[in-house]
Write a protein that holds these residues in place. Structure first.
Motif, PDB file in Angstrom:
ATOM      1  N   VAL A 163       0.870  -1.173   0.000  1.00  0.00           N
ATOM      2  CA  VAL A 163       0.000   0.000   0.000  1.00  0.00           C
ATOM      3  C   VAL A 163       0.909   1.226   0.000  1.00  0.00           C
ATOM      4  N   VAL A 164       0.767   2.078  -0.989  1.00  0.00           N
ATOM      5  CA  VAL A 164       1.673   3.209  -1.173  1.00  0.00           C
ATOM      6  C   VAL A 164       1.698   4.103   0.060  1.00  0.00           C
ATOM      7  N   ALA A 165       0.526   4.380   0.623  1.00  0.00           N
ATOM      8  CA  ALA A 165       0.463   5.261   1.794  1.00  0.00           C
ATOM      9  C   ALA A 165       1.219   4.660   2.983  1.00  0.00           C
ATOM     10  N   SER A 166       1.162   3.348   3.137  1.00  0.00           N
ATOM     11  CA  SER A 166       1.855   2.688   4.247  1.00  0.00           C
ATOM     12  C   SER A 166       3.367   2.767   4.067  1.00  0.00           C
ATOM     13  N   ILE A 167       3.826   2.553   2.848  1.00  0.00           N
ATOM     14  CA  ILE A 167       5.257   2.647   2.575  1.00  0.00           C
ATOM     15  C   ILE A 167       5.742   4.073   2.819  1.00  0.00           C
ATOM     16  N   SER A 168       4.968   5.050   2.397  1.00  0.00           N
ATOM     17  CA  SER A 168       5.333   6.452   2.612  1.00  0.00           C
ATOM     18  C   SER A 168       5.431   6.773   4.100  1.00  0.00           C
ATOM     19  N   LEU A 169       4.489   6.262   4.895  1.00  0.00           N
ATOM     20  CA  LEU A 169       4.512   6.481   6.342  1.00  0.00           C
ATOM     21  C   LEU A 169       5.768   5.883   6.962  1.00  0.00           C
ATOM     22  N   LEU A 170       6.115   4.660   6.565  1.00  0.00           N
ATOM     23  CA  LEU A 170       7.301   4.013   7.111  1.00  0.00           C
ATOM     24  C   LEU A 170       8.566   4.767   6.721  1.00  0.00           C
ATOM     25  N   LYS A 171       8.611   5.271   5.506  1.00  0.00           N
ATOM     26  CA  LYS A 171       9.769   6.057   5.079  1.00  0.00           C
ATOM     27  C   LYS A 171       9.894   7.332   5.900  1.00  0.00           C
ATOM     28  N   ARG A 172       8.779   8.011   6.145  1.00  0.00           N
ATOM     29  CA  ARG A 172       8.812   9.246   6.935  1.00  0.00           C
ATOM     30  C   ARG A 172       9.285   8.984   8.364  1.00  0.00           C
ATOM     31  N   ASN A 173       9.065   7.772   8.847  1.00  0.00           N
ATOM     32  CA  ASN A 173       9.486   7.428  10.199  1.00  0.00           C
ATOM     33  C   ASN A 173      10.849   6.738  10.242  1.00  0.00           C
ATOM     34  N   GLY A 174      11.572   6.793   9.119  1.00  0.00           N
ATOM     35  CA  GLY A 174      12.967   6.383   9.144  1.00  0.00           C
ATOM     36  C   GLY A 174      13.316   5.041   8.549  1.00  0.00           C
ATOM     37  N   LEU A 175      12.356   4.302   8.008  1.00  0.00           N
ATOM     38  CA  LEU A 175      12.683   2.994   7.430  1.00  0.00           C
ATOM     39  C   LEU A 175      13.330   3.193   6.064  1.00  0.00           C
TER      40      LEU A 175
END
Length: 295
Positions: A96-108
């Motif tokens: 899910v694109v939104a989930s990947i974006s959230l994880l990236k914003r939190n440092g993954l």
């Protein structure tokens, strides 16, 4: 509290430390990170539909991170490990694109994950070896927050098999592989002032005056916060743990350790179900156990 990042290059060294620590700190608080939900389950969905969605999502997606915090019965923390798994390809794997974006914003860091992450086969082989040792020495207690998906992903990972076909068989498999389980979100429903459990981990931590170490939506930080919240909740509401053992938020069957004689379907359900179901027994094999266990 330091969160120990575990990658392919230091996996065996950190797993050895994890193994050593587990002798003194047998309470395992854990969290997972994964690339979203392909199916969103309505809040008013029946239990069978909810589990079908869990099974579909978990079997369609790949696990990214595992966080484990070890503690003892008094809440003393032994250490936190964040295992980074390789194998996920953002270009080709479902997500899910939104989930990947959230994880990236939190440092993954997905590029680093793909290049330096631990292979699933290596993680499973090493982690199961450690669990086999400690299962023979002492009871392990597993703690999660809203852990239905966390446990489903971990069960699929450790057994390397599809999830069971029904929610009752799923609960039985959890009893075989993990044994004693607590879900802090379920526990919160019995705590005055916690909105009947309809509350997130960050809000529970704030109400209990527990501070986070690290970033949210990182498996290590979330597992550490879960451990601290579990300890504080037990100290503040002393009878809650006994009422909540084996209950997961979102499903009704109680999880019973495999060596206890009472089958799950005869135990008090964790919340009322609409209608009883009849399921046939079958053999479930756990790679943690030396033999097949009749469920």
């Amino acid at each position: 509290m330091k969160i120990r990042g575990v990658w392919a290059h230091n996996f065996h060294q950190e797993l050895s430390q994890f193994d050593h620590c587990l002798h003194r700190f047998p309470v395992i608080s854990f969290d997972t990170e994964f690339p979203g939900f392909l199916r969103d389950t309505p809040r008013d969905a029946l239990e069978d539909q909810r589990y079908e969605d869990v099974k579909f999502n978990v079997e369609s997606l790949k696990l990214l991170q595992l966080g484990f915090t070890l503690s003892d019965a008094h809440g003393n923390i032994g250490g936190t490990w964040e295992f980074h798994l390789s194998g996920f390809n953002e270009k080709s794997d479902p997500h899910v694109v939104a989930s990947i974006s959230l994880l990236k914003r939190n440092g993954l860091d997905f590029a680093r994950l793909g290049q330096f992450g631990i292979s699933v086969a290596e993680f499973v082989f090493g982690f199961l070896r450690v669990l086999r040792i400690h299962r023979g020495l002492h009871d392990l207690t597993w703690v999660c927050f809203h852990g239905l998906y966390d446990l489903a992903y971990l069960l699929k990972l450790l057994t390397q098999k599809p999830l069971p076909d029904s929610v009752v068989m799923f609960a039985k498999a959890l009893g075989v592989v993990f044994g004693t389980i607590y879900d802090v979100k379920f526990m919160a429903r019995y705590c005055r002032g916690f909105f009947g459990g309809e509350i997130g981990l960050a809000r529970v931590a704030k109400l209990l005056d527990v501070e986070r170490s690290g970033e949210a939506h990182q498996a290590g930080s979330d597992s550490l916060l879960t451990a601290a919240v579990f300890s504080k909740m037990n100290a503040t509401f002393r009878s809650v743990a006994g009422m909540s053992q084996g209950c997961l938020y979102g499903i009704s069957p109680t999880i019973v350790r495999y060596w206890q004689p009472a089958p799950v379907i005869l135990r008090r359900p964790c919340f009322p179900v609409a209608a009883p179901h009849v399921y046939s027994a079958r053999l479930i094999h756990s790679p943690i156990l030396p033999t097949y266990v009749h469920m």
